[in-house]
Enzyme design. Structure first.
Site, PDB file in Angstrom:
ATOM      1  N   LYS A 105     -30.440  24.036  39.369  1.00  0.00           N
ATOM      2  CA  LYS A 105     -31.465  23.596  40.319  1.00  0.00           C
ATOM      3  C   LYS A 105     -31.028  22.257  40.879  1.00  0.00           C
ATOM      4  O   LYS A 105     -30.675  21.343  40.135  1.00  0.00           O
ATOM      5  CB  LYS A 105     -32.798  23.428  39.561  1.00  0.00           C
ATOM      6  CG  LYS A 105     -33.938  22.959  40.430  1.00  0.00           C
ATOM      7  CD  LYS A 105     -34.695  24.131  41.017  1.00  0.00           C
ATOM      8  CE  LYS A 105     -35.551  23.725  42.200  1.00  0.00           C
ATOM      9  NZ  LYS A 105     -34.843  23.707  43.504  1.00  0.00           N
ATOM     10  N   GLN A 126     -28.075  15.393  38.060  1.00  0.00           N
ATOM     11  CA  GLN A 126     -29.186  16.342  38.121  1.00  0.00           C
ATOM     12  C   GLN A 126     -29.432  17.017  36.766  1.00  0.00           C
ATOM     13  O   GLN A 126     -30.567  17.349  36.431  1.00  0.00           O
ATOM     14  CB  GLN A 126     -28.874  17.405  39.194  1.00  0.00           C
ATOM     15  CG  GLN A 126     -30.078  18.178  39.677  1.00  0.00           C
ATOM     16  CD  GLN A 126     -30.889  17.446  40.742  1.00  0.00           C
ATOM     17  OE1 GLN A 126     -30.328  16.827  41.632  1.00  0.00           O
ATOM     18  NE2 GLN A 126     -32.207  17.491  40.653  1.00  0.00           N
ATOM     19  N   LYS A 129     -31.628  14.544  34.853  1.00  0.00           N
ATOM     20  CA  LYS A 129     -32.918  14.382  35.534  1.00  0.00           C
ATOM     21  C   LYS A 129     -33.798  15.605  35.310  1.00  0.00           C
ATOM     22  O   LYS A 129     -34.971  15.500  34.959  1.00  0.00           O
ATOM     23  CB  LYS A 129     -32.666  14.202  37.038  1.00  0.00           C
ATOM     24  CG  LYS A 129     -33.922  13.988  37.845  1.00  0.00           C
ATOM     25  CD  LYS A 129     -33.660  14.056  39.339  1.00  0.00           C
ATOM     26  CE  LYS A 129     -32.567  13.118  39.751  1.00  0.00           C
ATOM     27  NZ  LYS A 129     -32.466  12.988  41.222  1.00  0.00           N
ATOM     28  N   LYS A 141     -26.082  21.172  42.535  1.00  0.00           N
ATOM     29  CA  LYS A 141     -26.217  20.420  43.788  1.00  0.00           C
ATOM     30  C   LYS A 141     -25.277  21.057  44.801  1.00  0.00           C
ATOM     31  O   LYS A 141     -24.342  21.759  44.420  1.00  0.00           O
ATOM     32  CB  LYS A 141     -25.829  18.959  43.563  1.00  0.00           C
ATOM     33  CG  LYS A 141     -26.350  18.017  44.639  1.00  0.00           C
ATOM     34  CD  LYS A 141     -27.775  17.607  44.414  1.00  0.00           C
ATOM     35  CE  LYS A 141     -28.320  16.886  45.631  1.00  0.00           C
ATOM     36  NZ  LYS A 141     -29.671  16.340  45.378  1.00  0.00           N
ATOM     37  N   GLY A 180     -33.970  20.918  49.336  1.00  0.00           N
ATOM     38  CA  GLY A 180     -33.491  19.969  50.342  1.00  0.00           C
ATOM     39  C   GLY A 180     -32.948  18.692  49.726  1.00  0.00           C
ATOM     40  O   GLY A 180     -33.070  18.447  48.530  1.00  0.00           O
ATOM     41  N   ASP A 181     -32.322  17.896  50.534  1.00  0.00           N
ATOM     42  CA  ASP A 181     -31.869  16.537  50.194  1.00  0.00           C
ATOM     43  C   ASP A 181     -31.619  15.874  51.555  1.00  0.00           C
ATOM     44  O   ASP A 181     -32.206  16.326  52.561  1.00  0.00           O
ATOM     45  CB  ASP A 181     -30.593  16.596  49.307  1.00  0.00           C
ATOM     46  CG  ASP A 181     -30.212  15.229  48.735  1.00  0.00           C
ATOM     47  OD1 ASP A 181     -30.844  14.799  47.769  1.00  0.00           O
ATOM     48  OD2 ASP A 181     -29.292  14.569  49.259  1.00  0.00           O
ATOM     49  N   THR A 225     -41.284  13.359  45.817  1.00  0.00           N
ATOM     50  CA  THR A 225     -40.286  12.385  45.342  1.00  0.00           C
ATOM     51  C   THR A 225     -40.782  10.959  45.564  1.00  0.00           C
ATOM     52  O   THR A 225     -40.727  10.116  44.658  1.00  0.00           O
ATOM     53  CB  THR A 225     -38.923  12.610  46.029  1.00  0.00           C
ATOM     54  OG1 THR A 225     -38.581  13.991  45.916  1.00  0.00           O
ATOM     55  CG2 THR A 225     -37.847  11.763  45.386  1.00  0.00           C
ATOM     56  N   ASN A 256     -37.623  11.329  54.074  1.00  0.00           N
ATOM     57  CA  ASN A 256     -38.658  11.973  53.265  1.00  0.00           C
ATOM     58  C   ASN A 256     -39.101  11.109  52.079  1.00  0.00           C
ATOM     59  O   ASN A 256     -40.296  10.884  51.874  1.00  0.00           O
ATOM     60  CB  ASN A 256     -38.131  13.338  52.781  1.00  0.00           C
ATOM     61  CG  ASN A 256     -39.068  13.990  51.785  1.00  0.00           C
ATOM     62  OD1 ASN A 256     -38.821  13.978  50.597  1.00  0.00           O
ATOM     63  ND2 ASN A 256     -40.192  14.521  52.258  1.00  0.00           N
ATOM     64  N   SER A 393     -40.560  20.944  42.594  1.00  0.00           N
ATOM     65  CA  SER A 393     -39.801  22.151  42.934  1.00  0.00           C
ATOM     66  C   SER A 393     -39.943  23.183  41.818  1.00  0.00           C
ATOM     67  O   SER A 393     -40.089  24.381  42.072  1.00  0.00           O
ATOM     68  CB  SER A 393     -38.316  21.828  43.121  1.00  0.00           C
ATOM     69  OG  SER A 393     -38.075  21.396  44.437  1.00  0.00           O
TER      70      SER A 393
HETATM   71  P1  NDP Z   1     -33.616  11.936  54.472  1.00  0.00           P
HETATM   72  O1  NDP Z   1     -32.458  12.539  55.169  1.00  0.00           O
HETATM   73  O2  NDP Z   1     -34.981  12.463  54.718  1.00  0.00           O
HETATM   74  O3  NDP Z   1     -33.646  10.368  54.734  1.00  0.00           O
HETATM   75  C1  NDP Z   1     -32.593   9.498  54.442  1.00  0.00           C
HETATM   76  C2  NDP Z   1     -32.944   8.166  55.069  1.00  0.00           C
HETATM   77  O4  NDP Z   1     -32.037   7.153  54.640  1.00  0.00           O
HETATM   78  C3  NDP Z   1     -32.867   8.182  56.585  1.00  0.00           C
HETATM   79  O5  NDP Z   1     -33.857   7.335  57.079  1.00  0.00           O
HETATM   80  C4  NDP Z   1     -31.460   7.611  56.849  1.00  0.00           C
HETATM   81  O6  NDP Z   1     -31.302   7.060  58.121  1.00  0.00           O
HETATM   82  C5  NDP Z   1     -31.476   6.542  55.806  1.00  0.00           C
HETATM   83  N1  NDP Z   1     -30.138   6.025  55.480  1.00  0.00           N
HETATM   84  C6  NDP Z   1     -29.000   6.697  55.267  1.00  0.00           C
HETATM   85  N2  NDP Z   1     -28.007   5.843  54.944  1.00  0.00           N
HETATM   86  C7  NDP Z   1     -28.565   4.620  54.938  1.00  0.00           C
HETATM   87  C8  NDP Z   1     -28.092   3.331  54.666  1.00  0.00           C
HETATM   88  N3  NDP Z   1     -26.808   3.122  54.324  1.00  0.00           N
HETATM   89  N4  NDP Z   1     -28.963   2.289  54.749  1.00  0.00           N
HETATM   90  C9  NDP Z   1     -30.253   2.482  55.078  1.00  0.00           C
HETATM   91  N5  NDP Z   1     -30.755   3.686  55.378  1.00  0.00           N
HETATM   92  C10 NDP Z   1     -29.917   4.727  55.303  1.00  0.00           C
HETATM   93  O7  NDP Z   1     -33.248  12.027  52.908  1.00  0.00           O
HETATM   94  P2  NDP Z   1     -34.225  11.941  51.670  1.00  0.00           P
HETATM   95  O8  NDP Z   1     -35.299  10.970  51.934  1.00  0.00           O
HETATM   96  O9  NDP Z   1     -34.553  13.318  51.254  1.00  0.00           O
HETATM   97  O10 NDP Z   1     -33.242  11.367  50.550  1.00  0.00           O
HETATM   98  C11 NDP Z   1     -33.035   9.970  50.354  1.00  0.00           C
HETATM   99  C12 NDP Z   1     -32.422   9.741  48.991  1.00  0.00           C
HETATM  100  O11 NDP Z   1     -33.302  10.261  47.980  1.00  0.00           O
HETATM  101  C13 NDP Z   1     -31.076  10.419  48.733  1.00  0.00           C
HETATM  102  O12 NDP Z   1     -30.310   9.614  47.867  1.00  0.00           O
HETATM  103  C14 NDP Z   1     -31.469  11.708  48.034  1.00  0.00           C
HETATM  104  O13 NDP Z   1     -30.406  12.236  47.268  1.00  0.00           O
HETATM  105  C15 NDP Z   1     -32.587  11.182  47.156  1.00  0.00           C
HETATM  106  N6  NDP Z   1     -33.515  12.205  46.648  1.00  0.00           N
HETATM  107  C16 NDP Z   1     -34.207  13.018  47.500  1.00  0.00           C
HETATM  108  C17 NDP Z   1     -35.086  13.941  47.012  1.00  0.00           C
HETATM  109  C18 NDP Z   1     -35.949  14.768  47.908  1.00  0.00           C
HETATM  110  O14 NDP Z   1     -36.839  15.456  47.366  1.00  0.00           O
HETATM  111  N7  NDP Z   1     -35.787  14.726  49.194  1.00  0.00           N
HETATM  112  C19 NDP Z   1     -35.235  14.148  45.551  1.00  0.00           C
HETATM  113  C20 NDP Z   1     -34.550  13.172  44.742  1.00  0.00           C
HETATM  114  C21 NDP Z   1     -33.690  12.273  45.296  1.00  0.00           C
HETATM  115  P3  NDP Z   1     -30.632   7.920  59.326  1.00  0.00           P
HETATM  116  O15 NDP Z   1     -31.768   8.750  59.838  1.00  0.00           O
HETATM  117  O16 NDP Z   1     -30.135   6.887  60.259  1.00  0.00           O
HETATM  118  O17 NDP Z   1     -29.520   8.740  58.710  1.00  0.00           O
END
Ligand code: NDP
Length: 461
Positions: A105, A126, A129, A141, A180-181, A225, A256, A393
């Site tokens: 997962k 993962q 976690k 992943k 998703g991620d 999350t 997200n 999830s």
């Molecule tokens: P999204 O794609 O929804 O959002 C990522 C965000 O981070 C965007 O706003 C992106 O900007 C920004 N970003 C990317 N690189 C940088 C940077 N160097 N500095 C500042 N902002 C940056 O992804 P998620 O919110 O889903 O995921 C974010 C993190 O959380 C990841 O590490 C992911 O692995 C982790 N995560 C997510 C989960 C989930 O359920 N979604 C679960 C557990 C962990 P831009 O639009 O410009 O790319």
């Protein structure tokens, strides 16, 4: 007698450290160019020394050597046709890391930086976690170096269909359940689910999570999350006489995880003054307006810089790392890996940060984590703090199996309970193994125990 016992304990720790170092060196030799993967392995291995010292069975069964090697790593070609009629080719990945306690997962990430090292670091983390959530899910992943930015709906659909045409051979509700991620949200999951259904036939709702509510998705998965990270930090703050109420908070990213971390922090009375995207960050001393952020990011797919058009009193700054120079009580890195290095950590500490909660995966470098721990900053590591997404999830999978759906409140309530128990288990493990308050050690040990014991129980497979 006490001195002899102390001496024995020290000797055991030294021997365990030597064993862990040797296994790590072998991993380094085998995977020389995978810096993110090696970083994740180092963080986890180092914190497992106390449990290896106390329980020689893990070394006797070569658990570290086995757990660090994925059960399976699949890479594949993803050809698709762009809007100009040109054939494009991307690379697809799925790592099926560990299935000791349940089907693989873990999310799918679509981002140009995706490579074997990134997918393996995420997959390895993962395992621990997912175990921490208490749900029966193994670790996996996947993703692609495809860049969804600037692509049309049609291009996204053709790419995701091609991606799923190969991936569907390797997944299933009892085998491997992606979600998703970064770069993969409800739209991408929808197209992938459609393609899976078309190729495989039948209606296997449980093959993907993060689905739309109309076809098997769970209420509160979108929020899980971000909310979960705040619930986890709420427990940690409470234990230390602090709270979100009246605190100044900085959250990186505006995707997200960030959006729903901001929402929950605000609901709990915090003032969130900054957030970012990969181009820059905004600072709004009055507290950022989340409706504006949602409109820009969830509805219009625009840049964060546009926030200042609606809120001229706010400031926009180019570049990402400057966000950590903003004084705050609580920092929630929710964007991407290694966004806080030692310099940024030092800035946060010198500005008086009290707590850091990792919403993103591995957002702090090893040196940044040391900086926080040495300065007594409360530190919620990603594995524990952001486990709420995968936990919900797993609740989505449970609802799919039972063919029913719970209300938002029911899921949110279960999420809160899960985050509380992850916090408690991490605290207890840290204490039991001699590192009170160190949740990096606590979360890694708590996550490791169940998987390692199960691997021993299931034999050499
Ligand atoms: P999204 O794609 O929804 O959002 C990522 C965000 O981070 C965007 O706003 C992106 O900007 C920004 N970003 C990317 N690189 C940088 C940077 N160097 N500095 C500042 N902002 C940056 O992804 P998620 O919110 O889903 O995921 C974010 C993190 O959380 C990841 O590490 C992911 O692995 C982790 N995560 C997510 C989960 C989930 O359920 N979604 C679960 C557990 C962990 P831009 O639009 O410009 O790319």
């Amino acid at each position: 007698m006490a001195t002899t016992l102390e001496g024995n304990k020290k000797l055991q720790t030294l021997t365990a450290q030597t064993y862990v170092n040797e296994v790590y060196q072998a991993v380094e030799k085998r995977n020389p160019h995978e810096s993110e993967f090696l970083q994740a392995v180092k963080e986890i291995f180092d914190s497992l020394v106390p449990i290896i010292a106390k329980h020689p069975k893990y070394a006797e069964h070569n658990i570290l050597e086995r757990i660090v090697e994925p059960e399976r790593l699949i890479t594949f070609r993803v050809p698709w046709v762009d809007d100009q009629g040109k054939v494009q080719v991307n690379r697809g990945f799925r790592v099926q890391y560990n299935s000791a306690i349940g089907p693989y997962k873990g999310g799918l990430r679509f981002h140009p930086s995706v490579n074997t090292s990134i997918i393996k670091f995420l997959g390895f983390e993962q395992i621990f976690k997912n175990s921490l959530t208490g749900q029966p899910i193994g670790g996996g992943k996947g993703g692609s170096d495809f860049d969804p930015k600037g692509k049309s709906d049609g291009e996204i659909m053709r790419f995701t269909q091609s991606f799923m045409t190969e991936l569907c051979k390797h997944i299933g509700p009892d085998v491997d359940v992606p979600a998703g991620d970064i770069g993969v949200g409800a739209r991408e999951i929808g197209y992938m689910f459609g393609q899976y259904k078309k190729i495989r036939g039948g209606y296997e709702a449980g093959v993907l999570t993060g689905k739309g509510l109309g076809y098997g998705g769970s209420l509160a998965r979108t929020e899980a999350t971000g909310y979960g990270t705040v619930y986890f930090m709420q427990e940690m703050l409470k234990d230390n006489g602090l709270s979100f109420e009246g605190s100044t908070v900085v959250v990186s990213g505006s995707g997200n995880v960030s959006i729903y971390a901001i929402e929950k922090a605000q609901q709990l009375g915090a003032k969130v003054v900054a957030c970012s995207d990969s181009s820059g960050y905004i600072y709004d001393k009055n507290g950022i307006n989340l409706n504006t952020i949602k409109q820009l990011k969830e509805v219009e797919s625009k840049r964060i810089s546009e926030y200042v058009n609606a809120h001229p009193e706010a400031h926009y700054y180019e570049g990402c790392s400057g966000i950590w120079s903003i004084p705050c009580d609580i920092a929630l890195p929710c964007a991407t890996q290694n966004e806080i290095d030692k310099t940024s950590a030092r800035m946060l500490v010198s500005n008086g940060v009290k707590a850091v909660g990792e919403g993103a995966n591995m957002p702090s470098t090893l040196k940044a984590i040391d900086e926080f721990l040495h300065n007594n900053v409360l530190f919620g590591p990603a594995k524990a703090a952001n486990a709420g997404g995968v936990a919900v999830s797993a609740l989505e999978m449970a609802q799919n199996s039972m063919r029913l759906s719970w209300t938002f409140e029911e899921v949110d309530h279960k999420l809160q309970d899960i985050m509380k128990s992850i916090y408690k288990n991490s605290v207890n493990a840290a204490e039991e193994y001699g590192y009170p308050g160190n949740l990096v050690v606590g979360a890694n040990i708590a996550g490791f125990t169940k998987v390692a014991d199960t691997m021993i129980a299931q034999g050499v497979i």
